[in-house]
Design a protein around this motif. Structure first.
Motif, PDB file in Angstrom:
ATOM      1  N   ASP A 102     119.893  36.151  21.512  1.00  0.00           N
ATOM      2  CA  ASP A 102     120.432  34.941  22.263  1.00  0.00           C
ATOM      3  C   ASP A 102     119.555  33.602  22.170  1.00  0.00           C
ATOM      4  N   SER A 103     118.125  33.807  22.283  1.00  0.00           N
ATOM      5  CA  SER A 103     117.275  32.732  22.076  1.00  0.00           C
ATOM      6  C   SER A 103     117.108  32.338  20.555  1.00  0.00           C
ATOM      7  N   SER A 150     108.314  41.784  28.575  1.00  0.00           N
ATOM      8  CA  SER A 150     109.275  42.334  28.014  1.00  0.00           C
ATOM      9  C   SER A 150     110.523  41.728  27.735  1.00  0.00           C
ATOM     10  N   TYR A 151     111.085  41.707  26.544  1.00  0.00           N
ATOM     11  CA  TYR A 151     112.570  41.083  26.302  1.00  0.00           C
ATOM     12  C   TYR A 151     113.213  42.210  25.490  1.00  0.00           C
ATOM     13  N   SER A 152     114.426  42.189  25.736  1.00  0.00           N
ATOM     14  CA  SER A 152     115.486  43.130  25.007  1.00  0.00           C
ATOM     15  C   SER A 152     115.659  42.330  23.578  1.00  0.00           C
ATOM     16  N   LEU A 153     116.312  43.360  22.667  1.00  0.00           N
ATOM     17  CA  LEU A 153     116.915  42.759  21.413  1.00  0.00           C
ATOM     18  C   LEU A 153     117.806  41.567  21.803  1.00  0.00           C
ATOM     19  N   GLY A 154     118.598  41.962  22.862  1.00  0.00           N
ATOM     20  CA  GLY A 154     119.781  41.123  22.951  1.00  0.00           C
ATOM     21  C   GLY A 154     118.894  39.467  23.336  1.00  0.00           C
ATOM     22  N   ASP A 155     118.103  39.623  24.235  1.00  0.00           N
ATOM     23  CA  ASP A 155     117.288  38.320  24.332  1.00  0.00           C
ATOM     24  C   ASP A 155     116.737  37.652  23.383  1.00  0.00           C
ATOM     25  N   SER A 156     116.170  38.204  22.447  1.00  0.00           N
ATOM     26  CA  SER A 156     115.433  37.577  21.381  1.00  0.00           C
ATOM     27  C   SER A 156     116.733  37.012  20.610  1.00  0.00           C
ATOM     28  N   LEU A 214     119.691  32.402  18.093  1.00  0.00           N
ATOM     29  CA  LEU A 214     120.981  31.723  18.230  1.00  0.00           C
ATOM     30  C   LEU A 214     120.999  30.379  18.859  1.00  0.00           C
ATOM     31  N   SER A 215     120.732  30.139  20.008  1.00  0.00           N
ATOM     32  CA  SER A 215     120.609  29.052  20.933  1.00  0.00           C
ATOM     33  C   SER A 215     119.708  28.166  20.033  1.00  0.00           C
ATOM     34  N   LYS A 216     118.447  28.347  19.547  1.00  0.00           N
ATOM     35  CA  LYS A 216     117.595  27.540  18.787  1.00  0.00           C
ATOM     36  C   LYS A 216     118.446  27.012  17.650  1.00  0.00           C
ATOM     37  N   LEU A 217     118.966  28.007  16.632  1.00  0.00           N
ATOM     38  CA  LEU A 217     119.661  27.627  15.694  1.00  0.00           C
ATOM     39  C   LEU A 217     121.000  26.588  15.875  1.00  0.00           C
ATOM     40  N   ASP A 218     121.629  26.880  16.999  1.00  0.00           N
ATOM     41  CA  ASP A 218     122.676  26.033  17.407  1.00  0.00           C
ATOM     42  C   ASP A 218     122.272  24.527  17.849  1.00  0.00           C
ATOM     43  N   LEU A 219     121.242  24.516  18.292  1.00  0.00           N
ATOM     44  CA  LEU A 219     120.531  23.159  18.566  1.00  0.00           C
ATOM     45  C   LEU A 219     120.216  22.462  17.356  1.00  0.00           C
ATOM     46  N   ALA A 220     119.459  23.187  16.398  1.00  0.00           N
ATOM     47  CA  ALA A 220     119.106  22.571  15.253  1.00  0.00           C
ATOM     48  C   ALA A 220     120.104  22.084  14.309  1.00  0.00           C
TER      49      ALA A 220
END
Length: 52
Positions: free
Chosen positions: A21-22, A13-19, A24-30
């Motif tokens: 954050d993940s 289970s993941y919260s909306l915030g976790d999703s 935005l992290s991937k977009l930042d790396l890209a």
């Protein structure tokens, strides 16, 4: 350079915030990769996707 990485986890289970954050992290790396010229061609990306 890998296009993406899949990590197995036992967490079910993941919260909306976790999703968000993940994402935005991937977009930042890209964006960082694009800014530094570390990009793949569309053909290379599709070859890697087809391997899945």
């Amino acid at each position: 350079m890998t296009f993406f990485q899949i990590t197995k986890t036992h967490e079910t289970s993941y919260s909306l915030g976790d999703s968000i954050d993940s994402l935005l992290s991937k977009l930042d790396l890209a964006i960082d990769d694009m800014g530094n010229g570390r990009v793949k061609s569309l053909e290379e990306a599709w070859k890697e996707i087809d391997l899945l």
